[in-house]
Design an enzyme around this catalytic site. Structure first.
Site, PDB file in Angstrom:
ATOM      1  N   GLY A  16      27.943  82.764 153.971  1.00  0.00           N
ATOM      2  CA  GLY A  16      27.182  83.046 155.182  1.00  0.00           C
ATOM      3  C   GLY A  16      25.858  82.317 155.104  1.00  0.00           C
ATOM      4  N   GLN A  26      17.090  80.496 156.838  1.00  0.00           N
ATOM      5  CA  GLN A  26      17.294  79.841 155.542  1.00  0.00           C
ATOM      6  C   GLN A  26      17.242  78.321 155.638  1.00  0.00           C
ATOM      7  OE1 GLN A  26      20.898  82.463 154.722  1.00  0.00           O
ATOM      8  NE2 GLN A  26      20.072  82.148 152.669  1.00  0.00           N
ATOM      9  N   CYS A  28      22.264  85.180 147.025  1.00  0.00           N
ATOM     10  CA  CYS A  28      21.739  84.595 148.254  1.00  0.00           C
ATOM     11  C   CYS A  28      21.427  83.128 147.993  1.00  0.00           C
ATOM     12  CB  CYS A  28      20.466  85.337 148.668  1.00  0.00           C
ATOM     13  SG  CYS A  28      19.738  84.713 150.176  1.00  0.00           S
ATOM     14  N   LEU A  29      21.802  82.265 148.916  1.00  0.00           N
ATOM     15  CA  LEU A  29      21.528  80.833 148.739  1.00  0.00           C
ATOM     16  C   LEU A  29      20.030  80.555 148.666  1.00  0.00           C
ATOM     17  CD1 LEU A  29      24.189  79.232 151.128  1.00  0.00           C
ATOM     18  CD2 LEU A  29      24.282  79.435 148.634  1.00  0.00           C
ATOM     19  N   HIS A  37      24.145  91.318 155.431  1.00  0.00           N
ATOM     20  CA  HIS A  37      23.227  90.454 154.675  1.00  0.00           C
ATOM     21  C   HIS A  37      22.584  89.422 155.616  1.00  0.00           C
ATOM     22  CE1 HIS A  37      22.249  88.118 150.846  1.00  0.00           C
ATOM     23  NE2 HIS A  37      22.099  87.181 151.779  1.00  0.00           N
ATOM     24  N   GLU A  38      23.401  88.807 156.479  1.00  0.00           N
ATOM     25  CA  GLU A  38      22.869  87.756 157.370  1.00  0.00           C
ATOM     26  C   GLU A  38      21.967  88.340 158.457  1.00  0.00           C
ATOM     27  OE1 GLU A  38      23.017  84.947 156.173  1.00  0.00           O
ATOM     28  OE2 GLU A  38      24.651  85.361 154.787  1.00  0.00           O
ATOM     29  N   HIS A  65      18.644  88.822 157.103  1.00  0.00           N
ATOM     30  CA  HIS A  65      17.861  87.580 157.093  1.00  0.00           C
ATOM     31  C   HIS A  65      17.132  87.373 158.418  1.00  0.00           C
ATOM     32  CE1 HIS A  65      18.475  85.463 153.340  1.00  0.00           C
ATOM     33  NE2 HIS A  65      19.795  85.572 153.400  1.00  0.00           N
TER      34      HIS A  65
HETATM   35 NI    NI Z   1      21.107  85.340 151.850  1.00  0.00          NI
END
Ligand code: NI
Length: 180
Positions: free
Chosen positions: A46, A51, A89-90, A131-132, A135
């Site tokens: 995701g 991000q 998380c990226l 999670h997204e 963000h």
């Molecule tokens: Ni993340």
């Protein structure tokens, strides 16, 4: 379509509440295409616009066997149950922790054509969606672990960042992470 740099923990845009999108136009579709290209190159499941440095309420999720979904202006309508599972998380590479989430969510969002979709998700897809959407609200998974655990993870993060400065990271296709 282009591969974008990832914003890492410390970049202010990750703490911004992203703005609603007024309508799904070519600009939003280009953003969605960039999200997909960047997420795939980074092996994420995701990715949210914050991000890649864009504070708009646009995110994507892609969970094996549960499909790919575009979330424009997503709203959680219902939550049920509870699941605890490991997240990463990226934007915080190599840091992982168990996070409490709802087991099931019902979400309404626009897709890349501007159509209103209702997504019923459970398990991993429900986790990725939560999670997204976090963000888009400026919330990171580290905010959802206990204070002692968070302190330890932040110390690990600082250690892993030694010698590096700035909050931007080029994505190279061999990178991997468990979550966007
Ligand atoms: Ni993340």
């Amino acid at each position: 379509m282009s591969l974008r740099q990832l914003h890492l923990l410390g970049s202010p845009v990750l703490r911004q509440r992203a703005h609603e999108v007024a309508g799904v136009d070519d600009g939003v579709r280009a953003l969605v295409a960039d999200l997909f290209e960047t997420m795939r190159a980074a092996n994420g499941v995701g990715l949210a616009s914050n991000q890649i440095g864009v504070a708009r309420r646009v995110a994507i999720v892609s969970v094996q066997d549960q499909g790919e979904h575009v979330l424009v202006n997503p709203v959680i309508l219902e939550t049920d149950g509870r699941q605890v599972g490991e997240e990463g998380c990226l934007s915080i590479p190599e840091i992982f922790a168990d996070v409490d989430r709802a087991e099931r969510v019902v979400v309404e969002a626009l897709d890349e054509s501007g159509a209103r979709r209702r997504i019923e998700a459970s398990g991993m897809l429900a986790r990725a969606i939560q999670h997204e959407i976090d963000h888009l609200d400026g919330i990171l998974f580290l905010d959802r672990v206990g204070p002692l655990k968070r302190r330890r993870l932040l110390a690990d993060w600082k250690k892993s960042r030694k010698g590096e400065d700035g909050y931007l990271k080029d994505v190279v296709p061999e990178d991997s992470a468990k979550l966007g």
